[in-house]
Scaffold this active site. Structure first.
Site, short mmCIF file in Angstrom:
data_model
loop_
_atom_site.label_atom_id
_atom_site.label_comp_id
_atom_site.label_asym_id
_atom_site.label_seq_id
_atom_site.Cartn_x
_atom_site.Cartn_y
_atom_site.Cartn_z
N ARG A 67 1.01 -1.29 -0.02
CA ARG A 67 0.13 0.04 0.14
C ARG A 67 0.82 1.29 -0.12
O ARG A 67 0.38 2.34 -0.29
CB ARG A 67 -0.92 -0.01 1.40
CG ARG A 67 -2.26 -0.55 1.28
CD ARG A 67 -2.73 -0.29 2.46
NE ARG A 67 -4.25 -0.35 2.51
CZ ARG A 67 -5.01 -1.35 2.32
NH1 ARG A 67 -4.57 -2.68 2.44
NH2 ARG A 67 -6.30 -1.38 2.64
N ARG B 249 -21.55 -2.89 2.38
CA ARG B 249 -20.95 -4.04 2.69
C ARG B 249 -21.46 -4.50 4.21
O ARG B 249 -21.53 -3.74 4.99
CB ARG B 249 -19.48 -3.73 2.74
CG ARG B 249 -18.70 -5.09 2.77
CD ARG B 249 -17.27 -5.08 2.60
NE ARG B 249 -16.52 -4.25 3.20
CZ ARG B 249 -15.21 -3.83 2.81
NH1 ARG B 249 -14.64 -4.52 1.88
NH2 ARG B 249 -14.81 -2.88 3.70
N ARG C 146 -10.14 6.70 4.75
CA ARG C 146 -9.29 5.61 4.09
C ARG C 146 -9.18 5.82 2.64
O ARG C 146 -7.88 5.73 2.30
CB ARG C 146 -10.13 4.33 4.16
CG ARG C 146 -10.15 3.67 5.54
CD ARG C 146 -11.25 2.56 5.79
NE ARG C 146 -11.23 1.41 4.75
CZ ARG C 146 -12.35 0.83 4.48
NH1 ARG C 146 -13.46 0.86 4.96
NH2 ARG C 146 -12.19 -0.34 3.56
P1 AP5 Z 1 -8.48 -4.19 4.33
O1 AP5 Z 1 -9.37 -4.88 4.83
O2 AP5 Z 1 -7.52 -4.47 3.09
O3 AP5 Z 1 -9.56 -2.78 3.33
P2 AP5 Z 1 -9.41 -2.03 1.98
O4 AP5 Z 1 -8.05 -2.16 0.92
O5 AP5 Z 1 -9.74 -0.76 2.27
O6 AP5 Z 1 -10.37 -2.81 1.21
P3 AP5 Z 1 -11.59 -3.38 1.07
O7 AP5 Z 1 -11.68 -4.65 1.93
O8 AP5 Z 1 -12.35 -2.24 1.72
O9 AP5 Z 1 -12.24 -3.26 -0.26
P4 AP5 Z 1 -12.09 -4.63 -1.41
O10 AP5 Z 1 -11.38 -3.94 -2.47
O11 AP5 Z 1 -11.46 -5.72 -0.91
O12 AP5 Z 1 -13.62 -4.37 -1.84
P5 AP5 Z 1 -14.59 -5.75 -1.49
O13 AP5 Z 1 -14.41 -6.99 -2.55
O14 AP5 Z 1 -14.84 -6.27 -0.31
O15 AP5 Z 1 -7.65 -3.06 5.06
C1 AP5 Z 1 -8.25 -2.59 6.20
C2 AP5 Z 1 -7.51 -1.77 7.09
O16 AP5 Z 1 -6.33 -2.85 7.64
C3 AP5 Z 1 -6.52 -0.55 6.40
O17 AP5 Z 1 -7.73 0.47 6.45
C4 AP5 Z 1 -5.50 -0.44 7.37
O18 AP5 Z 1 -5.75 0.22 8.42
C5 AP5 Z 1 -5.09 -2.07 7.51
N1 AP5 Z 1 -4.22 -2.37 6.49
C6 AP5 Z 1 -4.29 -3.57 5.72
N2 AP5 Z 1 -3.51 -3.88 4.65
C7 AP5 Z 1 -2.33 -2.74 5.14
C8 AP5 Z 1 -1.09 -2.51 4.55
N3 AP5 Z 1 -0.39 -3.23 3.60
N4 AP5 Z 1 -0.30 -1.57 5.11
C9 AP5 Z 1 -0.73 -0.95 6.25
N5 AP5 Z 1 -2.27 -1.10 6.68
C10 AP5 Z 1 -3.03 -1.91 6.23
O19 AP5 Z 1 -16.24 -5.21 -2.26
C11 AP5 Z 1 -16.56 -3.97 -1.28
C12 AP5 Z 1 -18.26 -3.98 -1.55
O20 AP5 Z 1 -18.55 -4.14 -2.87
C13 AP5 Z 1 -18.56 -5.49 -0.80
O21 AP5 Z 1 -20.05 -5.17 -0.10
C14 AP5 Z 1 -18.80 -6.37 -2.10
O22 AP5 Z 1 -19.93 -7.24 -2.16
C15 AP5 Z 1 -19.38 -5.24 -3.01
N6 AP5 Z 1 -18.73 -5.63 -4.53
C16 AP5 Z 1 -17.52 -6.21 -4.90
N7 AP5 Z 1 -17.57 -6.33 -6.06
C17 AP5 Z 1 -18.90 -5.88 -6.71
C18 AP5 Z 1 -19.34 -5.60 -8.10
N8 AP5 Z 1 -18.71 -6.09 -9.09
N9 AP5 Z 1 -20.60 -5.16 -8.29
C19 AP5 Z 1 -21.30 -4.76 -7.07
N10 AP5 Z 1 -20.85 -4.76 -6.11
C20 AP5 Z 1 -19.45 -5.54 -5.72
#
Ligand code: AP5
Length: 211
Positions: free
Chosen positions: A89, A125, A169
């Site tokens: 990241r 979500r 975020r």
């Molecule tokens: P993390 O859990 O990694 O959160 P993120 O990167 O913010 O990603 P998300 O899980 O929120 O989103 P995603 O892209 O996976 O979307 P999803 O598929 O769920 O990190 C959380 C925290 O941990 C960070 O803020 C930080 O504090 C820490 N952290 C983690 N890694 C770190 C690092 N390397 N360095 C430092 N800190 C770190 O989809 C989202 C929603 O949309 C869901 O409801 C899903 O059902 C829906 N959806 C998915 N695809 C579709 C589609 N095609 N059409 C319609 N809806 C859809």
């Protein structure tokens, strides 16, 4: 080891696609967010430390994350195929991966998504408290309200999916993103895909990069 990185804003669908591909193609899926939440659930010192950052929507320090991912990758065989979701990241995290030829990603898939869609994706979500499966109230609803289709566990809203934390975020994501994109563009490993499409068509498109 073959490593493919999924890069993209919070809510761009990285986790949904990584879980699906990992099941379909029997590839390892390392989500740093899921790993940290697992540590928090178990009450480990790492989980407690990370939670303070996660709840504020800020990044866990690089040295903590680099150690976590190095330990996890270090347990895999040399022929393993891995999707890294949520790591790197920051540029120091990407440099740490490139420091060893065995952990340098072969390709980096960037989930391009309009910012306006991300907030409704994240506020809607719901995540299974038991198995971590993700749903969306409107776009990917569970068969029974509030119950996980996979394990019947309760669906909850992540604390960092509240609107004020989401804004933080996204702000942090955009502050790091162009640096990371340039890092991988310069080494010709970046593939940009339009992530604003249905789960199945996106899955078909991404699969092309897994030979
Ligand atoms: P993390 O859990 O990694 O959160 P993120 O990167 O913010 O990603 P998300 O899980 O929120 O989103 P995603 O892209 O996976 O979307 P999803 O598929 O769920 O990190 C959380 C925290 O941990 C960070 O803020 C930080 O504090 C820490 N952290 C983690 N890694 C770190 C690092 N390397 N360095 C430092 N800190 C770190 O989809 C989202 C929603 O949309 C869901 O409801 C899903 O059902 C829906 N959806 C998915 N695809 C579709 C589609 N095609 N059409 C319609 N809806 C859809």
């Amino acid at each position: 080891m073959t490593i493919v990185v999924f890069l993209g804003a919070p809510g761009s669908g990285k986790g949904t696609q990584a879980k699906k591909l990992s099941e379909e193609l029997s590839i390892k899926h390392f989500s740093t967010g899921d790993m940290l939440r697992h540590h928090l659930k178990k009450g480990t010192p790492l989980g407690v430390k990370a939670n303070a950052f996660i709840e504020r929507g800020t990044l866990v320090p690089d040295e903590v994350m680099i150690e976590l991912i190095e330990n996890s990758l270090g347990q895999l065989s040399s022929g393993a195929k891995v999707i890294l979701d949520g790591f790197p990241r920051t540029v120091p995290q990407s440099e740490a991966l490139d420091a060893k030829p065995s952990t340098a990603p072969s390709s980096v898939i960037y989930f391009k998504m309009p910012e306006s869609v991300l907030i409704e994706r994240l506020t809607g979500r719901r995540t299974c408290q038991n198995c971590g499966e993700s749903f969306h109230l409107e776009f990917i609803p569970p068969k029974k309200t509030g119950i996980c289709d996979k394990c019947n566990g309760p669906l909850v809203q992540r604390k960092d999916d509240m609107e004020d934390v989401i804004k933080k975020r996204l702000e942090i994501f955009y502050s790091q993103n162009s640096l990371l994109l340039n890092f991988y563009k310069n080494s010709r490993r970046l593939v940009e895909i339009d992530a604003h499409q249905p789960v199945e068509s996106l899955n078909t498109e991404i699969k092309r990069y897994f030979g």
